[in-house]
Design an enzyme around this catalytic site. Structure first.
Site, PDB file in Angstrom:
ATOM      1  N   MET A   1     -41.500  -8.308  30.385  1.00 31.77           N
ATOM      2  CA  MET A   1     -42.973  -8.446  29.881  1.00 31.77           C
ATOM      3  C   MET A   1     -43.026  -9.977  30.052  1.00 31.77           C
ATOM      4  O   MET A   1     -42.217 -10.735  29.929  1.00 31.77           O
ATOM      5  CB  MET A   1     -43.250  -7.847  28.440  1.00 31.77           C
ATOM      6  CG  MET A   1     -43.047  -6.433  28.226  1.00 31.77           C
ATOM      7  SD  MET A   1     -43.301  -5.793  26.942  1.00 31.77           S
ATOM      8  CE  MET A   1     -45.039  -6.293  26.527  1.00 31.77           C
ATOM      9  N   HIS A   2     -44.464 -10.431  29.789  1.00 32.60           N
ATOM     10  CA  HIS A   2     -44.795 -11.805  29.310  1.00 32.60           C
ATOM     11  C   HIS A   2     -44.948 -12.876  30.523  1.00 32.60           C
ATOM     12  O   HIS A   2     -45.359 -13.938  30.481  1.00 32.60           O
ATOM     13  CB  HIS A   2     -44.138 -12.240  28.141  1.00 32.60           C
ATOM     14  CG  HIS A   2     -44.167 -11.422  27.100  1.00 32.60           C
ATOM     15  ND1 HIS A   2     -45.210 -10.780  26.416  1.00 32.60           N
ATOM     16  CD2 HIS A   2     -43.024 -10.982  26.338  1.00 32.60           C
ATOM     17  CE1 HIS A   2     -44.658 -10.091  25.421  1.00 32.60           C
ATOM     18  NE2 HIS A   2     -43.453 -10.272  25.474  1.00 32.60           N
TER      19      HIS A   2
ATOM     20  N   ASP B   1     -41.740  -3.041  30.240  1.00 31.97           N
ATOM     21  CA  ASP B   1     -40.363  -2.333  30.059  1.00 31.97           C
ATOM     22  C   ASP B   1     -40.013  -1.665  28.818  1.00 31.97           C
ATOM     23  O   ASP B   1     -39.474  -0.564  28.797  1.00 31.97           O
ATOM     24  CB  ASP B   1     -39.121  -3.411  30.365  1.00 31.97           C
ATOM     25  CG  ASP B   1     -39.076  -4.762  29.522  1.00 31.97           C
ATOM     26  OD1 ASP B   1     -40.014  -4.827  28.637  1.00 31.97           O
ATOM     27  OD2 ASP B   1     -38.161  -5.396  29.468  1.00 31.97           O
TER      28      ASP B   1
END
Length: 498
Positions: free
Chosen positions: A80-81, A239
């Site tokens: 992520m991110h 995830d």
């Protein structure tokens, strides 16, 4: 005709392709590794085109075992991110800035002051943290203005792979939550946050729910991967949400604990109710109409990896577990503070550091191994306690990641946290969740809960040992006291880092 579903997992370490059949059974799997760059302290970056080339390699490998025309749908998941900044021709402008990058702390503090902490926590479901996407965009505007001026699109890691595969700029609401630019309660982009960061809406991908078909493999994607043109691609999920689907964590109160490089405590909920101080992430779940609470510690199994590589490189991890088992709970008063890469929850501090407290002349390697395992367990308990303060009382939790393979570490975790822990029969993690979401999108299962129930099998439960629980109840408050006591020293010591 047999139908199959592919889950693609663009993790920090590799791009994985997993093929499952209509019953959820694994048919084929292949992973291709990625490189990681840490060019400066607090920085963590990767080349987006390596994600795509690794994904192509993994897809071509699994398509030697199933025919492309039998693939009914594809789901995506991944780290992520990660800020993936593209120009108007969809070319990456620089290496992606990852989830574990800590350079944007000043930008987080500034935006929190500008919009107000209480409003922010309620709106984006968490406090603003350096790992998130939005503060990295502001960092780029302030520190790399020439690159910033060329920006036309912002994507997350798995969604860059989707772009290469389909030509579509899309993300799902679960992964999109980690931008810190969404109105999480409404599951939409937030006009207020976009205005606060001065980010054009045109830069952002379209949002969809995780099991919805949002794109189709195009001609270029087909040539690169061997997939059939027109193969449907669903939204997928970040995830942690995808792993939760694969582990059956879909109904309110169901909880999982992941001890990978980082550590995650995750629980599903059917209401949007963020932690008042923003110390948990409350994001959209991959199950439409549901959310999740998540607490993250940045170094979990990574702590044991550090110990192994630095102090026990000649021993296997199995041998280290055997050594830890020879030491009673409490490690003779030795406590490991596990913040080797800073920390996120409950102490959002990129300058937090690790420590071994309580060393004596009697301390052995076995004591240190056990202390590392216990310190990670206490870090995860910090996040479980935040859930309990929210009125969520898990009765048990699924455990996965590196610690799940060690009976000793699993017992330390269950004793430290005070919860029975179980594993699930599937060990494919987030990729399985992505493949299940693809199956829902293709109509193989009616909804995400039905898909998760079809494949989730609980095995190997371990229960807390009362005598060990009693030791950890005494030790945990001492662990909790260490970060406040050491915080100022951690920050001062940062000036000595290269």
């Amino acid at each position: 005709m047999d139908r199959y579903f592919i889950g693609i997992d663009v993790s920090t370490t590799a791009s994985k392709a997993l093929v499952i059949d209509e019953a959820g059974g694994v048919v084929a799997s292949h992973s291709t590794p990625h490189d990681l760059q840490t060019p400066r302290p607090l920085w963590s970056e990767q080349d987006p085109d390596q994600w795509w080339s690794a994904t192509c390699s993994s897809l071509r490998a699994v398509l030697t075992q199933v025919a492309a025309h039998d693939i009914a749908a594809i789901g995506l998941t991944g780290q992520m991110h990660g800020l993936t900044l593209l120009d108007a021709a969809d070319r990456p402008l620089r290496p992606a800035i990852l989830w574990n990058d800590g350079r944007s702390g000043a930008q987080c503090a500034a935006i929190t002051a500008e919009v107000g902490a209480e409003w922010l926590y309620g709106h984006i479901g968490t406090m603003m943290l350096p790992g998130f996407t939005a503060p990295k965009i502001r960092w780029l505007r302030e520190h790399e203005p020439d690159i910033y001026r060329q920006a036309a699109h912002v994507l997350l890691p798995k969604d860059y792979v989707r772009l290469c595969l389909t030509g579509a700029h899309v993300t799902d609401v679960a992964d999109g939550s980690g931008f810190a630019l969404m109105d999480i309660a409404r599951r939409t982009w937030s006009d207020q946050m976009l205005a606060a960061f001065d980010i054009p809406r045109a830069w952002l991908p379209e949002l969809c729910e995780s099991p919805d078909v949002c794109a189709y493999v195009n001609a270029a994607g087909s040539v690169a991967t061997g997939l059939r043109v027109g193969t449907p691609v669903v939204g997928g999920a970040g995830d942690q949400a995808a792993q939760a689907v694969g582990s059956g964590i879909i109904e309110r109160g169901q909880t999982s604990i992941t001890v990978g490089t980082s550590g995650v405590v995750f629980t599903a909920t059917d209401q949007y109710h963020p932690e008042p101080a923003g110390r948990l992430h409350t994001f959209c779940h991959a199950v439409p109409g549901h959310w999740f609470h998540m607490g993250v510690m940045l170094s979990a199994a990574g702590g044991l990896r550090w110990f192994h590589d630095a102090l026990a490189a000649g021993s296997s991890f199995e041998q280290l577990s055997v050594e830890a088992a020879t030491v009673p709970p409490g490690a003779a008063g030795l406590i490991f503070v596990p913040y080797l890469t800073g920390e996120r929850n409950p102490h959002p501090d990129p300058l937090a550091r690790g420590a071994l407290v309580g060393l004596t002349l009697r301390t052995t390697r076995a004591h240190m191994v056990r202390a590392v395992m216990e310190g990670v367990a206490f870090g995860l308990r910090d996040n479980v306690e935040l859930l309990r303060a929210q009125g969520i009382q898990p009765k048990q939790a699924a455990i996965s990641g590196g610690a799940a393979r060690s009976h000793v570490w699993r017992q330390i975790l269950t004793d430290s946290i005070g919860l029975p822990l179980y594993t699930v029969a599937d060990t494919e993690g987030a990729a399985m969740g992505a493949a299940l979401l693809a199956g829902v999108g293709a109509g193989n299962w009616p909804d995400v809960p039905a898909a998760a129930r079809a494949v989730t099998q609980l095995v190997d439960e371990q229960a807390p040992t009362p005598s060990a629980v009693a030791v950890y109840e005494r030790l945990y408050p001492m662990y909790q006291s260490l970060y406040p006591a050491l915080r100022d020293s951690f920050h001062a010591l940062h000036s000595f880092e290269d």
